[in-house]
Design an enzyme around this catalytic site. Structure first.
Site, PDB file in Angstrom:
ATOM      1  N   ASN A   1       0.879  -1.174   0.000  1.00  0.00           N
ATOM      2  CA  ASN A   1       0.000   0.000   0.000  1.00  0.00           C
ATOM      3  C   ASN A   1       0.912   1.218   0.000  1.00  0.00           C
ATOM      4  OD1 ASN A   1      -1.814   2.058   0.423  1.00  0.00           O
ATOM      5  ND2 ASN A   1      -2.852   1.108   2.145  1.00  0.00           N
TER       6      ASN A   1
ATOM      7  N   LYS B   1       3.247   0.775   3.220  1.00  0.00           N
ATOM      8  CA  LYS B   1       2.853  -0.282   4.142  1.00  0.00           C
ATOM      9  C   LYS B   1       2.936  -1.623   3.419  1.00  0.00           C
ATOM     10  CE  LYS B   1      -0.471   2.769   6.454  1.00  0.00           C
ATOM     11  NZ  LYS B   1      -1.907   2.980   6.761  1.00  0.00           N
TER      12      LYS B   1
ATOM     13  N   ARG C   1      -2.616  -2.000  -3.597  1.00  0.00           N
ATOM     14  CA  ARG C   1      -3.754  -1.089  -3.534  1.00  0.00           C
ATOM     15  C   ARG C   1      -3.491   0.041  -4.526  1.00  0.00           C
ATOM     16  NH1 ARG C   1      -4.398   4.005  -0.330  1.00  0.00           N
ATOM     17  NH2 ARG C   1      -6.609   4.544  -0.467  1.00  0.00           N
TER      18      ARG C   1
ATOM     19  N   HIS D   1     -12.237   4.702  -1.293  1.00  0.00           N
ATOM     20  CA  HIS D   1     -12.254   3.848  -0.093  1.00  0.00           C
ATOM     21  C   HIS D   1     -12.968   2.529  -0.358  1.00  0.00           C
ATOM     22  CE1 HIS D   1     -11.787   7.785   2.347  1.00  0.00           C
ATOM     23  NE2 HIS D   1     -10.611   7.185   2.269  1.00  0.00           N
TER      24      HIS D   1
ATOM     25  N   HIS E   1     -16.456   5.611   6.807  1.00  0.00           N
ATOM     26  CA  HIS E   1     -15.009   5.397   6.834  1.00  0.00           C
ATOM     27  C   HIS E   1     -14.380   6.722   7.238  1.00  0.00           C
ATOM     28  CE1 HIS E   1     -11.123   3.641   5.313  1.00  0.00           C
ATOM     29  NE2 HIS E   1     -10.830   4.943   5.294  1.00  0.00           N
TER      30      HIS E   1
ATOM     31  N   GLY F   1     -11.176   8.405   8.660  1.00  0.00           N
ATOM     32  CA  GLY F   1      -9.754   8.416   8.962  1.00  0.00           C
ATOM     33  C   GLY F   1      -9.205   9.773   8.598  1.00  0.00           C
TER      34      GLY F   1
ATOM     35  N   GLY G   1      -8.357  10.594   5.671  1.00  0.00           N
ATOM     36  CA  GLY G   1      -9.320  10.764   4.590  1.00  0.00           C
ATOM     37  C   GLY G   1     -10.640  10.177   5.059  1.00  0.00           C
TER      38      GLY G   1
ATOM     39  N   ARG H   1      -8.117  17.868   4.078  1.00  0.00           N
ATOM     40  CA  ARG H   1      -8.819  18.106   2.816  1.00  0.00           C
ATOM     41  C   ARG H   1     -10.165  18.771   3.086  1.00  0.00           C
ATOM     42  NH1 ARG H   1      -8.378  12.159   0.346  1.00  0.00           N
ATOM     43  NH2 ARG H   1      -6.978  11.652   2.078  1.00  0.00           N
TER      44      ARG H   1
ATOM     45  N   ASP I   1      -5.970  16.105  13.722  1.00  0.00           N
ATOM     46  CA  ASP I   1      -6.381  14.946  14.511  1.00  0.00           C
ATOM     47  C   ASP I   1      -7.469  15.349  15.506  1.00  0.00           C
ATOM     48  OD1 ASP I   1      -6.612  12.780  16.314  1.00  0.00           O
ATOM     49  OD2 ASP I   1      -4.514  12.224  16.017  1.00  0.00           O
TER      50      ASP I   1
ATOM     51  N   ILE J   1     -10.540   6.957  12.995  1.00  0.00           N
ATOM     52  CA  ILE J   1     -11.419   7.766  13.834  1.00  0.00           C
ATOM     53  C   ILE J   1     -12.715   7.021  14.114  1.00  0.00           C
ATOM     54  CG2 ILE J   1     -12.734   9.926  13.945  1.00  0.00           C
ATOM     55  CD1 ILE J   1     -10.519  11.143  12.113  1.00  0.00           C
TER      56      ILE J   1
ATOM     57  N   GLU K   1      -8.466  -3.671   4.798  1.00  0.00           N
ATOM     58  CA  GLU K   1      -8.235  -3.543   3.368  1.00  0.00           C
ATOM     59  C   GLU K   1      -7.158  -4.503   2.881  1.00  0.00           C
ATOM     60  OE1 GLU K   1      -8.757   1.160   2.588  1.00  0.00           O
ATOM     61  OE2 GLU K   1      -7.643   0.607   4.388  1.00  0.00           O
TER      62      GLU K   1
END
Length: 401
Positions: free
Chosen positions: A9, A16, A96, A184, A211, A213, A215, A244, A286, A334, A384
């Site tokens: 990823n 990752k 990914r 996502h 979802h 996070g 993003g 964003r 955050d 999150i 994922e």
């Protein structure tokens, strides 16, 4: 010889990786080993693995991304070579890939022609697509015999009806491929599996998956398929995110360029990196940081209020598109771990019949709604990497459960 699947990823500043045992059936949802190289473009890159604190790693400053990939490959080889009890080999590499365009609605084995197609989609995801393709191209050059599989974040949303895909631009834009793709999708694909296993018919009805996070997006599902989603043509659309902006009046962009004289590059930087929670608060992207100071920080309070309001508003829009709501599920960093944000979102959705069990929410329980809630509210970790590994096992001819 035990076959392994290596999942990569690749992001702009981190890679990752995870190793899955393809010989075990069904394919285990927990990898044998995983980790990441982080801070690739920064002054202090690190390598971290499961259960071990990250440590500094030296990368070639001229080609840090290539160096990070090479470092992962070396560590994987060393890891496999240290297992004297049995022999392992990498049988496939799964990637990914954020954008599959209108052409790729399912995972695909990569060859030169596929790679050329995916490069053509770089303008659709300029901050995400190039890095996965760099890893793919490097491996194609060095190991052309090794099967590589691309798994797309856009693919899950190919079930969207055309009315959800269309943008209200001239028809020629639709013909050129300007449409709402959704993102996502690998996370939502896993949630379609996991929620059905845990919740049965409730998940197969009218469900919204959040979802949340760095993003963030929402997906409205019916029959475990995507029928509406908040991200559209790009990963900028929809919810307010960490840095964003989310959905924005295009007139504001025109104003920034025409009146404030920002260049295209400057506007892109503002929208992707200087907006969202960070932009409003001025201190952090955050929510945990902002929740800790909101009592005495007006901008932190404003950022959190807008963040929650946008989630609630978009949930309402998806509920309308679904014709009601049976389940709301939270996932990603999150969504899985921030009980305060979940509580505020659920309070805003009380008009739909959402009733939160405060103790279950605080414990991050799988079900956090009360028995009397008209909408079941769930917390479900996403996975994922496993979705990507499972898809690659099928494409590469390795049995997968």
């Amino acid at each position: 010889m035990n076959d392994l699947i290596l999942v990569l990823n690749c992001g702009s500043s981190s890679i990752k990786f995870a190793l899955f045992d393809a010989a075990a059936q069904p394919l285990p949802r927990t990898p044998l080993w995983n980790g990441k190289v982080d801070g690739i473009t920064g002054p202090r890159p690190t390598f971290g693995e499961t259960g071990v604190a990250p440590s500094p790693v030296a990368l070639d400053a001229a080609q840090p991304y290539h160096a990070a990939l090479a470092h992962i490959r070396e560590r994987v080889r060393a890891r496999l070579g240290s297992r004297a009890d049995m022999q392992y080999r990498i049988a496939a590499v799964a990637h990914r890939v954020v954008h599959g365009g209108a052409k790729y609605s399912a995972p695909v084995r990569i060859d030169a022609a596929v790679l050329a197609d995916l490069k053509a989609y770089i303008p659709l995801a300029p901050l995400h697509q190039p890095f996965a393709l760099e890893a793919i191209e490097s491996l194609l050059a060095s190991r052309p015999d090794l099967p590589q599989v691309a798994c797309f974040d856009t693919a899950f949303h190919h079930t969207l009806p055309d009315v959800e895909k269309m943008l209200p631009l001239p028809w020629s834009a639709w013909e050129r491929g300007l449409r709402r793709y959704g993102f996502h999708g690998l996370s939502y694909a896993y949630m379609a599996v996991a929620l059905a296993e845990r919740h049965g018919d409730a998940a197969r009805g009218r469900a919204i998956v959040a979802h949340l996070g760095s993003g963030a997006s929402l997906c409205g599902m019916r029959g475990l398929e995507s029928v509406s989603t908040t991200m559209g043509f790009s990963a900028l659309d929809g919810l307010m995110m960490g840095t964003r902006c989310g959905a924005l009046d295009p007139g504001a962009v025109l104003y920034l360029m025409e009146i404030e004289k920002l260049t295209l590059e400057q506007v892109g930087h503002v929208l992707y990196h200087e907006s969202g929670l960070l932009g409003i608060s001025g201190t952090s992207s955050d929510p945990r940081d902002l929740l800790a100071v909101e009592g005495g920080d007006e901008r932190a309070r404003a950022a959190l209020a807008l963040y929650v309001r946008r989630i609630v508003r978009e949930c309402g829009a998806l509920a309308a598109a679904l014709g009601g709501l049976d389940m709301l599920a939270f996932t990603a960093g999150i969504g899985e771990h921030n009980a305060d944000i979940r509580a505020r979102v659920c309070a805003g959705l009380a008009f739909l019949g959402v009733e939160l069990d405060a103790a279950a929410n605080a414990a991050h329980a799988p079900v956090i709604s009360t028995p009397g809630s008209r909408v079941r509210v769930a917390v479900e970790p996403t996975n994922e990497e496993w979705i990507v590994a499972r898809n690659a096992a099928c494409i590469a001819g390795l049995a997968a459960g």
